[in-house]
Design a protein around this motif. Structure first.
Motif, mmCIF file in Angstrom:
data_model
loop_
_atom_site.group_PDB
_atom_site.id
_atom_site.type_symbol
_atom_site.label_atom_id
_atom_site.label_comp_id
_atom_site.label_asym_id
_atom_site.label_seq_id
_atom_site.Cartn_x
_atom_site.Cartn_y
_atom_site.Cartn_z
ATOM 1 N N SER A 90 -12.286 1.197 8.399
ATOM 2 C CA SER A 90 -11.189 1.983 8.973
ATOM 3 C C SER A 90 -11.507 2.317 10.428
ATOM 4 O O SER A 90 -12.657 2.186 10.867
ATOM 5 C CB SER A 90 -10.925 3.242 8.148
ATOM 6 N N ASN A 108 2.651 2.786 8.027
ATOM 7 C CA ASN A 108 2.182 1.402 7.979
ATOM 8 C C ASN A 108 3.321 0.482 8.438
ATOM 9 O O ASN A 108 4.481 0.881 8.442
ATOM 10 C CB ASN A 108 1.838 1.016 6.529
ATOM 11 N N ARG A 126 -8.741 -9.534 5.341
ATOM 12 C CA ARG A 126 -7.423 -8.868 5.239
ATOM 13 C C ARG A 126 -7.253 -7.947 6.437
ATOM 14 O O ARG A 126 -8.233 -7.418 6.964
ATOM 15 C CB ARG A 126 -7.384 -8.086 3.910
ATOM 16 N N THR A 177 -6.256 2.158 11.563
ATOM 17 C CA THR A 177 -5.867 3.377 10.855
ATOM 18 C C THR A 177 -4.912 4.253 11.657
ATOM 19 O O THR A 177 -4.026 4.901 11.088
ATOM 20 C CB THR A 177 -7.142 4.166 10.502
ATOM 21 N N VAL A 187 0.819 -1.221 0.000
ATOM 22 C CA VAL A 187 0.000 0.000 0.000
ATOM 23 C C VAL A 187 0.854 1.273 0.000
ATOM 24 O O VAL A 187 0.340 2.375 0.157
ATOM 25 C CB VAL A 187 -1.010 0.031 1.185
ATOM 26 N N ASP A 235 -1.309 4.602 0.702
ATOM 27 C CA ASP A 235 -1.293 4.961 2.125
ATOM 28 C C ASP A 235 0.062 5.515 2.538
ATOM 29 O O ASP A 235 0.153 6.449 3.339
ATOM 30 C CB ASP A 235 -1.633 3.722 2.965
ATOM 31 N N THR A 248 -13.070 -2.099 3.383
ATOM 32 C CA THR A 248 -12.189 -1.948 4.544
ATOM 33 C C THR A 248 -12.878 -1.120 5.626
ATOM 34 O O THR A 248 -13.342 -0.010 5.353
ATOM 35 C CB THR A 248 -10.875 -1.250 4.135
ATOM 36 N N ALA A 262 -8.991 -2.330 9.509
ATOM 37 C CA ALA A 262 -7.820 -1.454 9.477
ATOM 38 C C ALA A 262 -7.638 -0.735 10.808
ATOM 39 O O ALA A 262 -8.572 -0.139 11.345
ATOM 40 C CB ALA A 262 -7.970 -0.428 8.354
ATOM 41 N N ALA A 295 -11.822 -6.183 5.131
ATOM 42 C CA ALA A 295 -10.589 -5.872 5.861
ATOM 43 C C ALA A 295 -10.895 -5.069 7.106
ATOM 44 O O ALA A 295 -11.837 -4.272 7.133
ATOM 45 C CB ALA A 295 -9.629 -5.095 4.963
ATOM 46 N N ASP A 318 -1.838 -6.014 4.688
ATOM 47 C CA ASP A 318 -1.322 -4.835 3.999
ATOM 48 C C ASP A 318 0.020 -4.438 4.620
ATOM 49 O O ASP A 318 0.232 -4.633 5.822
ATOM 50 C CB ASP A 318 -2.265 -3.634 4.186
ATOM 51 N N HIS A 336 -4.934 -4.580 8.157
ATOM 52 C CA HIS A 336 -4.157 -3.386 7.783
ATOM 53 C C HIS A 336 -3.697 -2.708 9.073
ATOM 54 O O HIS A 336 -4.505 -2.229 9.854
ATOM 55 C CB HIS A 336 -5.094 -2.473 6.976
#
Ligand code: ZN
Length: 300
Positions: A141, A247, A203, A177, A10, A14, A139, A175, A173, A229, A205
């Protein structure tokens, strides 16, 4: 044969989104090409946000136009609303990643819409999708915590997950964040999510804002998740956490997994070179430890 873990790169989206130094389209294309040469099979390459709001993400259409469809490569576009979806289809992305914020506070600041409005937007996008259009990932977040509302209850995350599962999206997903999850929370949310989504792939993240990123990735893998990710160099930041790192670094994740016998599609040496190069482009030393220390065993 080790268990295969798919890592979605990503960095071009990202990773760069919160960097002050703007990269031009050619620099982003070089980054994408180098990452694909290093083994990236799925990559979030663009975001269909309004470039007036996020200048770093300008040029999405130009980037996609310069990336002809390639077998075994998936270029993903981030989508925040119906307008973004239309642009993503028009630009012929291989996949769309539609974001739904788990808190109204974050949703309204980030996307100008409450969680309920974003779920409605997702439903309209799914309804409008033609068979030839990109498959849709959803996703969630701020699924582990929100900078404005604090703790995000599990029930709130699961409501969104359930809605997306009922819409039969291609992937779901969770995430983190703003990088506030801990590995045990990850395990609980993964287990609760999996009960609702049947065969839909899950997934994860993670951001390494508070140094728990790799531990969270470990917890996800231990809980059975096969898709994560990561961003080369550990690029990225968070607009709500000044000086935060980005990330989890792709090279850190690849190193950890391959050292333990898992299989990824990446070449660690090439990733380390890209991590150093891309961090240099934005005027930083790489945040990813492996790009600073190198891999092990050392290559002669
Ligand atoms: Zn992120």
């Amino acid at each position: 044969m080790g268990r295969k873990i798919q890592i979605v790169e990503v960095g071009p989206r990202d990773g760069l989104q919160n960097e002050k130094t703007l990269l031009d389209v050619d620099q982003k294309l070089e980054m994408i090409a180098r990452l694909e040469a290093a083994g990236a099979r799925r990559m979030e390459v663009v975001s269909f946000v309004n470039p007036k709001r996020v200048p770093q993400m300008a040029g999405a259409e130009e980037i996609m136009a310069a990336l002809p469809h390639a077998e075994g490569r998936s270029r993903i576009g981030l989508v925040l609303n119906a307008r973004g979806w239309d642009r993503c289809v028009e630009a012929r992305c291989d996949e769309a990643n539609v974001v739904v914020c788990a808190s109204d506070g974050f949703g309204i600041r980030n996307q100008g819409a409450s969680t309920a409005e974003q779920v409605e937007a997702l439903a309209s996008i799914v309804a409008a999708r033609k068979p030839t259009d990109p498959p849709i990932s959803m996703t969630v977040s701020v699924a582990f915590g929100c900078p404005f509302e604090g703790e995000v209850p599990e029930a709130r995350v699961l409501e969104i997950v359930k809605a997306a599962a009922e819409l039969k999206v291609a992937e779901i997903a969770l995430a983190d964040t703003i990088g506030v999850a801990d590995p045990w929370l990850v395990r609980r949310r993964v287990e609760a999510t999996r009960k609702l989504i049947g065969d839909i792939p899950l997934r994860l993240h993670f951001h390494d804002t508070r140094n728990t990123g790799l531990a969270n990735a470990f917890a996800g893998v231990e809980a059975g998740v096969d898709i994560l990710d990561a961003s080369v160099g550990g690029l990225g930041g968070c607009p709500f956490a000044p000086n935060a790192t980005g990330n989890i670094g792709t090279e850190d994740l690849v190193y950890m997994l391959e050292r333990a016998g898992f299989e990824t599609t990446y070449d660690l040496g090439a990733l380390i070179e890209i991590g150093n190069w891309a961090s240099g482009l934005v005027g930083k030393a790489p945040a990813a430890s492996v790009s600073r220390a190198g891999g092990f065993p050392l290559q002669a």
